[in-house]
Every structure is written in C-alpha cells, then in structure tokens.
Scaffold this motif. Sequence first.
Motif, PDB file in Angstrom:
ATOM      1  N   GLN A 583       0.835  -1.206   0.000  1.00 48.61           N
ATOM      2  CA  GLN A 583       0.000   0.000   0.000  1.00 48.61           C
ATOM      3  C   GLN A 583       0.878   1.267   0.000  1.00 48.61           C
ATOM      4  O   GLN A 583       0.559   2.261  -0.662  1.00 48.61           O
ATOM      5  CB  GLN A 583      -0.920  -0.008   1.216  1.00 48.61           C
ATOM      6  N   TRP A 584       1.973   1.202   0.753  1.00 50.34           N
ATOM      7  CA  TRP A 584       2.891   2.359   0.811  1.00 50.34           C
ATOM      8  C   TRP A 584       3.524   2.621  -0.565  1.00 50.34           C
ATOM      9  O   TRP A 584       3.651   3.765  -1.001  1.00 50.34           O
ATOM     10  CB  TRP A 584       3.966   2.043   1.867  1.00 50.34           C
ATOM     11  N   GLN A 590       1.103   6.865  -6.702  1.00 49.27           N
ATOM     12  CA  GLN A 590      -0.069   7.662  -7.057  1.00 49.27           C
ATOM     13  C   GLN A 590       0.113   9.121  -6.641  1.00 49.27           C
ATOM     14  O   GLN A 590      -0.336  10.042  -7.336  1.00 49.27           O
ATOM     15  CB  GLN A 590      -1.310   7.072  -6.397  1.00 49.27           C
ATOM     16  N   GLU A 591       0.801   9.333  -5.517  1.00 47.89           N
ATOM     17  CA  GLU A 591       1.019  10.702  -5.033  1.00 47.89           C
ATOM     18  C   GLU A 591       1.859  11.503  -6.038  1.00 47.89           C
ATOM     19  O   GLU A 591       1.534  12.658  -6.347  1.00 47.89           O
ATOM     20  CB  GLU A 591       1.716  10.654  -3.672  1.00 47.89           C
ATOM     21  N   LEU A 592       2.923  10.930  -6.527  1.00 51.15           N
ATOM     22  CA  LEU A 592       3.761  11.618  -7.505  1.00 51.15           C
ATOM     23  C   LEU A 592       3.028  11.794  -8.833  1.00 51.15           C
ATOM     24  O   LEU A 592       3.222  12.791  -9.539  1.00 51.15           O
ATOM     25  CB  LEU A 592       5.066  10.857  -7.725  1.00 51.15           C
ATOM     26  N   GLU A 593       2.179  10.813  -9.182  1.00 54.11           N
ATOM     27  CA  GLU A 593       1.403  10.921 -10.419  1.00 54.11           C
ATOM     28  C   GLU A 593       0.433  12.092 -10.358  1.00 54.11           C
ATOM     29  O   GLU A 593       0.209  12.789 -11.355  1.00 54.11           O
ATOM     30  CB  GLU A 593       0.663   9.619 -10.674  1.00 54.11           C
ATOM     31  N   ASP A 594      -0.159  12.316  -9.157  1.00 55.16           N
ATOM     32  CA  ASP A 594      -1.148  13.392  -9.009  1.00 55.16           C
ATOM     33  C   ASP A 594      -0.489  14.762  -8.877  1.00 55.16           C
ATOM     34  O   ASP A 594      -1.044  15.760  -9.356  1.00 55.16           O
ATOM     35  CB  ASP A 594      -2.029  13.113  -7.788  1.00 55.16           C
ATOM     36  N   ARG A 595       0.636  14.840  -8.214  1.00 60.55           N
ATOM     37  CA  ARG A 595       1.231  16.141  -7.910  1.00 60.55           C
ATOM     38  C   ARG A 595       2.175  16.648  -9.005  1.00 60.55           C
ATOM     39  O   ARG A 595       2.407  17.856  -9.079  1.00 60.55           O
ATOM     40  CB  ARG A 595       2.004  16.063  -6.581  1.00 60.55           C
ATOM     41  N   LEU A 596       2.712  15.753  -9.799  1.00 62.72           N
ATOM     42  CA  LEU A 596       3.660  16.151 -10.840  1.00 62.72           C
ATOM     43  C   LEU A 596       2.964  16.216 -12.201  1.00 62.72           C
ATOM     44  O   LEU A 596       1.855  15.695 -12.352  1.00 62.72           O
ATOM     45  CB  LEU A 596       4.826  15.158 -10.893  1.00 62.72           C
ATOM     46  N   PRO A 597       3.579  16.836 -13.168  1.00 71.67           N
ATOM     47  CA  PRO A 597       2.952  16.937 -14.494  1.00 71.67           C
ATOM     48  C   PRO A 597       2.651  15.557 -15.077  1.00 71.67           C
ATOM     49  O   PRO A 597       3.317  14.565 -14.744  1.00 71.67           O
ATOM     50  CB  PRO A 597       4.008  17.684 -15.331  1.00 71.67           C
ATOM     51  N   PRO A 598       1.655  15.459 -15.962  1.00 72.87           N
ATOM     52  CA  PRO A 598       1.290  14.157 -16.547  1.00 72.87           C
ATOM     53  C   PRO A 598       2.474  13.528 -17.286  1.00 72.87           C
ATOM     54  O   PRO A 598       3.248  14.219 -17.943  1.00 72.87           O
ATOM     55  CB  PRO A 598       0.153  14.501 -17.507  1.00 72.87           C
ATOM     56  N   GLY A 599       2.555  12.210 -17.161  1.00 74.91           N
ATOM     57  CA  GLY A 599       3.627  11.482 -17.840  1.00 74.91           C
ATOM     58  C   GLY A 599       4.897  11.370 -17.050  1.00 74.91           C
ATOM     59  O   GLY A 599       5.888  10.833 -17.553  1.00 74.91           O
TER      60      GLY A 599
END
Length: 745
Positions: A583-584, A590-599
């Motif tokens: 889970q960690w 997912q956290e980096l996917e949401d906070r950083l630019p797409p891709g």
Amino acid sequence: MPHFSMAGAEDAGESSDSDHRQKRRRTNMMQSMAPNSTMSPNAGASPAALNSFAAKMMAKMGYVEGQGLGATGRGRLAPIETQQRPQGAGLGAVKEKTKQAKEEEKREAAFRGETVEDSSEEERKRKRRLKEKRRSGVMGKAGTPTAKPRQKYRTAAEMEAAADGLEVPNGLKSIIDATGQETRLLTSTAGLMHAQNAMIPAETEATKIARRARRDLEEFTNEWTALKERKMYFEDEETQLSVAIVEQEEETRGMEEVIAAVEDLEHLNLADSDEENTWKIITAKLEYVERSVQDLGDALGLQEVAVAAIHPLFKSAMQDWKPFEAPTSVVSHLQRLRSMLGIVPQSTSTELALQNGVSYTKPPSKSTTHYETMIYTLWLPPIRSAITNDWDVYDSRPLTNLIDIWKPVLPPFILANVIDQLIVRRLSDAVAAWRPKRSRHGQPHEWIFPWLPYLDEQHTDPRNSTGLLSDVKRKLKSVLSTWDIHAGVLPGLSNWRSIFHSDLSSLLVRYLLPRLASHLAENFEINPPDQDLTPLEDILKWSPHIPLPTLAQLFVAEFFPKWHHTLYLWLTSEAPNYGEVNQWYQWWKQELEDRLPPGFNDLPIINTEWQKGVATLNIALDALEEGLDVSSALEPPSAAPALPTSAPPPLPASSTPTTLETPTTFKDVVEDWCASNSLFMLPLREADLQTGLPLFRITASASGKGGVVVYLKGDVVWVRSAGTEKRTFLPMGLDEGLVARAEGR
C-alpha cells in the motif's frame, strides 16, 4: 721580372695559323654540302673531315650520311645559310629567305603531307587577283579604288519643289548666253543644271555660266534651309518662354497671396482672445494659406511661416504646462497643420511612397527643421523634468497616455530620445532596486510589459548583451541564486515565459535547480508512520516551470535513494507487513502521479526506479517463502550521487535549451551581488601593478565616481586600502562592510 719565351710565341703563331686553316676547311666543307649539289653532304668532304671529332660524335648518335638530323631523319639536311642585306637597308629591303631555306621548308612540308608555296607563287596569285579586280571596275589602274559615281545634279524645279516655301529666281531658271556669235537661252533642260562632260578639253562660257548658276542656287537653297531651322528653333524657344512666364506668374501670384496672408497674421488683433481661440484663428489662417498655394507650398517655405506664427503661442503653452496633470489641446492644432509643418508619420519617416512608379528612401537630414527645433527646445525640457522628477515608474499609465497623445506630432529622433534616455533609464533603475520579498510596487512584469510596444529591438530581445530585458535577466539570475525555497514560487515568474521562452528554463536549471536539490536533500525525510510532505511540496510548486526530464533527474538523485533506503529498512525489520508495504508503494506512486505533471511516472528513468522497488519486494517475498533471511537476500541500496550544488544535472537532448549559458564565474557572482545591493561594478581599464589583475570600481554612484577599487583573485574580493597606503589591497567579503565602503560611509 717576367721572362718571355720566343718558343712560346712561335708555338702560338703556329697554333693560330692552324686554326685559320681549320676554319677555311670547315667553311669549304659546309659550302660543299649545299642542297644544290647532287652529292651527299659528305660526298666532297676530305677524309680528314669525315674522321673529325664532330663526324665521329654524330655517327655515334645515329647520324646517317645523306639524311636529315633527328631520330626519324626528318630534321634539317643542310647547314643554316645566312642572307646579307646591303649596308643601311632595313627589314623588307631584300628577300630574307634564301633559296636553301625555301627548299628546306618544302622538304619538311613534304614529310607532313603538306604543300608549301613559295613567295613567287604567292606574288603571282596576288597579281592575278588584282588584275581581276581592275577588270571588274572596283580598282583603278594605279591600284586605287575607282572614283565614286558622278553626282546627279537636281534641276531648279526639283530644288524648288523639295524646299518648302523656296522660290527660285527666274534669273537662275533661264540665263541668256551672249558670249558667242549667236545668242542662245540656257535653261535647266539645256544643260544649266547638269554636270558638264569632263572630257571637254576646254571650258566654254556656257559651262562657266552653268557652274556659277549651280553654285548660286545651292547656296540660296542652303541659306533657305538654315533660315527655316532657325525659325523652328525660335518658335520652340518662344513656346518654352511662354510656359516659364505662366509658371513664374503663378508663383508670383502665390507669393503675393502668401505675403498678404502673412500680413494679415501680423495685423491680427488677438488681445481680447483667449489662448484657445487664438490657436483656432491662427490655425484656420494657416490652413487657408496652405489651400491657396497647395502646389507651391514647398517652394514658398510655408513651414517657416507656420512655425513663426505658432511659436509664441507654443512657447506660452509650454511655460506653465504640467504634462501629467492636464494634457494640452495644442496637439489637435498641430495635427491640423501636419503637412504644412512637415510632420512625417513614424511609419514613413524614411521609406516613402512610390514616386513615378519607383520607391525611394528619404536620406537622413543632417540638420533639424524649424518645427523640430521648436519641439526640441520648448517641448522636450518640461517632459524631461516630468519624467525625471514627477513620474512614478511603477505606474505606466500616465506616461503611456501622454506618449500616445503626442506621438503623431513628434519627430522620430525626439521620441527615441525620450524613450531611450529617460524612460528606459528609469525602468532599469527600478529593476536594479527590485526586491521580490519586500517589494511594495508589484512585480517587474506589471510595470515593464506596458512599455514593450514602445521599445526597439535592443531592449525587447533578451539575447542582447545590453538593454532593458538583459537587465531583467541579470536580476532574475541574482534573485534565483539566493531565493528562499520555503517562500514558494517567485511572484510573476510565469509571466516572463512569454518573453524569455526557453531562456527562462535555462535560468531555472542553472540557478534554481541546485537550491532545489539542496533543499530536498537537507529537509525531506521519508517516514511511513508520520510522513511530512512540506519540503516535497516546496519542490513541487516549481514543477510547472522546470522541464520534466530535468525534474525526473532531480527525483532520481535526491528522492528515490531515500525511498529505496526506507523500503530496505522496512523489509529487513522484524515481521514486516507486506500488505502495508505494498500500500505504501502504491500510495507514493499515485502521489507523484497526481502532484507532478502528466507522464512523469512514464519516463524511463522514473519507471526504472519503480521497477527496482517492485524487484526488491519480490526478492523479499521469495526469501520469505524459502525460509531464508530477508536481510541476507537483499543487498543494501547504493546511494545515488546527489546533484551538485554548483552546476545543474545534464539535460536530455530533447529538453536542452536552444540558448546555452556560459559557465558562472566569480565575477558574475560579484556582479549579481552588486546588482542586488544597488551598486555598480565598473571596469577601470587598468591593472594592478603587483598582480597584473584588472581593476574594478564598486560604487553606488551612477556617474562612476567614488566607491572602492578592487580586483578579483580566486573567489576573494581584494579592496584597495584608504589613506596613504593606496597600493595595499586587503581581502573583504561580500557583506555590509563592502556596501558601506562603496556608498562612501
């Protein structure tokens, strides 16, 4: 004393006689080898000549008697024979070629398969052609061209018909010949106007009369033709003078109208009129003058008249004028007199319209016009004073409105002087004094962008070494290199992207990225039970402004080493919960996917790091299933090298900025520090006598005076001592002490 031997003299005499005899023998031998002889060249030669040294040498070289010289035997057969000319005779007096030379040429031509004609044959052909020309009548008997055909004289009637208006006197048409025994009438048909037979042995009286008549009639005809031409010339001159008189009368009439209008202006009674009404009256009068002499305006000097008429009013309006308080109505009157004052629109100041179908460029004038002089002396001083003393550089609206109002009637060089020397200088000073953290006047883009349409390319191109945007670029370098990451993104940074384009990314990578790496390395920790994302959020605020590949390298260098280390410690602890570990892992991805630019997670180097974490989990699970110790199965993660704080990481080829920055030197650091403290660093163009290093002056005065003299050695600033020991330099840091010295405190 030298001794002389008689035996030697006798030997010399014998040798001399022997030489003469040998020469005579050689001469006789050459004569015997003449081509006319039927014998071979050596046929008449003596046995001694055949056995001579020359004959032996020629025999060794393959010479065969009776053949020519050379390997093929086609060379010269007989010796060269000379042809003597009489004494004092020049070239061409005698035939230069001898008979022997002619025979030799024929023999050589026969070898080549050619035929050579001698000069006698050529002479015969030439005489034959000349004879044929004489028979045809082209040439005379003496070899000269034949005379031209005899001229056919015109009769008096033909001359009278050919010359328009010519009347031949009757005396020339018929002349009575009374010189003979019988009186007879000579007319044009009786031989008066015809050429006489040149074969008559003696000139008769009739011939003399005819000749005189022809001569008189020809002279009379020539004089008549000359008079007709002079008449046509004078008629043309009369026409041109008439046109010139009409133009002069029109110009005189226009000048009289201008003089009358000027006199009316001089006698106007404007004592009871206010200033606005006076402007209207004078403007209307000048417009009337312009319409009256529209075609002669330039020739009559209407600009001088117009400037002289409005000069007192313009001077009075400028004396108490406050540019930012009340825009004057003078501009409307000047616009009505644009053509009369010679005001050229800004777009056509140099490139003018077509003239006769051909475009032309107006050459720059070396002197100002009367109107330009009036604007320069009366309008420019109050504008200069208002911009320098009254204008708030952080509020562009009052000055831009003023420029827009006056721009249609301003000479181009005066407008350029106002923008370059006054406005840009104030803006540059404001950029140098800008402090992002404690700025009370907004950000630079708020008070610089409104001026970009008014500036030339020197100030609007950030790639230039000088100019307003170059000053902004240097200021951004200084601000980014000292920016506090906790304060978030630099205010107004996104607005500069439309101006700097790829240069902005280059500035961020070079001056900000090392600080981001240092902030992430020192303040960010990965703690699964109590995770603090504040340091990471400080970094993520800058992600829209940093190229994605560069941001990925930052995370690979500073984030993932800590993340892999935490994963290793968690898996090697006692009784880890693999569900929580999974889970960690998913949460961070997912956290980096949401906070950083797409891709971001799809980049190869980021995907490799996630796969590396999955591989670590699989190794731990396999070891657990096999009953092995997980800590022995897993290898401790190797710490990735941190990003250097003095230089940015290498960029991929696709994200490399088009404009590469030069490496930062200590001189650049000192210049940025001076700019941030409102100081000037000026080169003195001289060197220190001991070290040979160039000297600079750091001062707070814009004139370049005062302050301190320094030189840079390594990463240290060496400052010249005050007082008597001026040759002594001491090291000093970039602190308040150096600021105080530069400001003269």
